[in-house]
Design an enzyme around this catalytic site. Structure first.
Site, PDB file in Angstrom:
ATOM      1  N   ASP A   1      22.752 -53.212 110.507  1.00  0.00           N
ATOM      2  CA  ASP A   1      21.814 -53.644 109.799  1.00  0.00           C
ATOM      3  C   ASP A   1      20.770 -52.705 109.264  1.00  0.00           C
ATOM      4  OD1 ASP A   1      20.666 -56.878 109.797  1.00  0.00           O
ATOM      5  OD2 ASP A   1      19.190 -54.573 110.344  1.00  0.00           O
TER       6      ASP A   1
ATOM      7  N   TYR B   1      13.159 -48.772 105.527  1.00  0.00           N
ATOM      8  CA  TYR B   1      14.083 -47.975 107.180  1.00  0.00           C
ATOM      9  C   TYR B   1      13.737 -46.267 106.338  1.00  0.00           C
ATOM     10  CZ  TYR B   1      14.929 -52.349 110.085  1.00  0.00           C
ATOM     11  OH  TYR B   1      15.007 -53.541 110.606  1.00  0.00           O
TER      12      TYR B   1
ATOM     13  N   LYS C   1      17.947 -55.543 103.622  1.00  0.00           N
ATOM     14  CA  LYS C   1      16.686 -56.255 103.269  1.00  0.00           C
ATOM     15  C   LYS C   1      15.805 -56.201 102.282  1.00  0.00           C
ATOM     16  CE  LYS C   1      16.812 -56.635 108.075  1.00  0.00           C
ATOM     17  NZ  LYS C   1      16.588 -55.679 108.757  1.00  0.00           N
TER      18      LYS C   1
ATOM     19  N   HIS D   1      12.306 -59.196 103.742  1.00  0.00           N
ATOM     20  CA  HIS D   1      12.352 -58.729 104.781  1.00  0.00           C
ATOM     21  C   HIS D   1      10.982 -59.823 105.150  1.00  0.00           C
ATOM     22  CE1 HIS D   1      12.928 -54.997 106.520  1.00  0.00           C
ATOM     23  NE2 HIS D   1      12.216 -55.745 107.940  1.00  0.00           N
TER      24      HIS D   1
END
Ligand code: A2P
Length: 278
Positions: free
Chosen positions: A41, A46, A71, A104
């Protein structure tokens, strides 16, 4: 162990998360795949997709045997931008499709009077990506019941997944119930409350009773609720510890105790009032 999504596709019953990991994520994900994790994931926010992509390339596993989740970040909310963002994610991850693509965060009602319309338009773009085959399943993240209810009024394709903060002391019962009644699978981010729950007496004592680690107790608690934990550890022994959640069960009485805990650690974000992610 796998679950079935509402579009018939299979999804592993545990995921490996990569939040807050940067360059080091490459080795961490290679180790996680070695341990047996199939679901990886990540998210564009990120800022680690290239490293995750390197790991996918280097790991000794066929792409088809992995389940990769990406996401869409909140800065891409119009159709063309969303298409671009998805293609960028695929490129960085070195893959030609995602197994699951999530919105997200919903648009915050506090910041956007037209939040319903924004969420509806974003969803329409995800439906397009799904129909084009770039993503095999689509879903949302951090949507509360009220936000899902609005989305369902306009969705042609209903979300397959809602990934929410879910851990002992923060169950989001209303959202959980709504998702389960509507066949939307729930995934738990921060299933150990970002590590904070692992130091709490109640968790440590109960883990000792079952002769498991506090982390394993927290993850099994998710399983007992039919929620997929997205677990995270940089340490291979702890990855192994967390991977097999099916060698014990939590009794009904102990589940009642754990379910009735007040907030004892984690983030506790509320998507209806949050303003920091928009
Ligand atoms: P580490 O990477 O040093 O193992 P969450 O999943 O709620 O976000 O929590 C993640 C945190 O929990 C990480 O800091 C991770 O630390 C820690 N953690 C995960 N699994 C275990 C475990 N089996 N034992 C101890 N700490 C763990």
């Amino acid at each position: 162990m796998v679950y079935k999504l509402n579009n018939g596709k299979e999804i592993p019953s545990i995921g490996f998360g990569t939040f807050r990991l940067k360059e080091e994520v490459e080795d961490v994900v290679i180790n996680a795949i070695e341990v047996g994790y199939k679901m990886i994931d990540t998210a564009s926010s990120y800022l680690n997709e290239e490293y995750v992509g390197n790991a996918i390339k280097k790991a000794n596993v066929d792409r088809k045997d992995l389940f990769i989740t990406g996401k869409l970040w909140n800065d891409s909310r119009d159709f063309e931008k969303i298409k671009e963002a998805c293609k960028e994610t695929l490129k960085k991850l070195n893959v030609d499709y995602l197994d699951l693509y999530l919105v997200h965060w919903p648009a915050s009602p506090v910041l956007y009077p037209n939040w319903k319309e924004i969420n509806a338009n974003v969803w329409k773009a995800l439906e397009y990506l799904y129909e084009e085959g770039l993503v095999k399943s689509i879903g949302v993240s951090n949507f509360k019941k009220s936000q899902l209810e609005e989305l369902m009024k306009v969705a042609k394709i209903k979300p397959m997944v809602n990934q929410i903060e879910f851990h002992i002391g923060f169950m989001q019962e209303e959202t959980l119930k709504y998702c389960q009644e509507n066949d939307i699978l729930v995934e738990a981010w921060s299933p150990c409350g970002g590590g904070k729950l692992l130091k709490k007496e109640i968790i440590k004592e109960m883990a000792e009773k079952y002769n498991v680690s506090p982390a394993k107790l927290c993850l099994r608690w998710c399983v007992e609720h039919c929620v997929i934990p997205i677990t995270k550890s940089t340490n291979i022994d702890r990855m192994k510890d967390n991977f097999n959640l099916y060698d014990f069960k939590i009794s009904k009485e102990d589940m009642d105790i754990l379910d009735s805990q007040p907030f004892i650690g984690g983030y506790g974000f509320d998507s209806e009032t949050i303003t920091i992610f928009n």
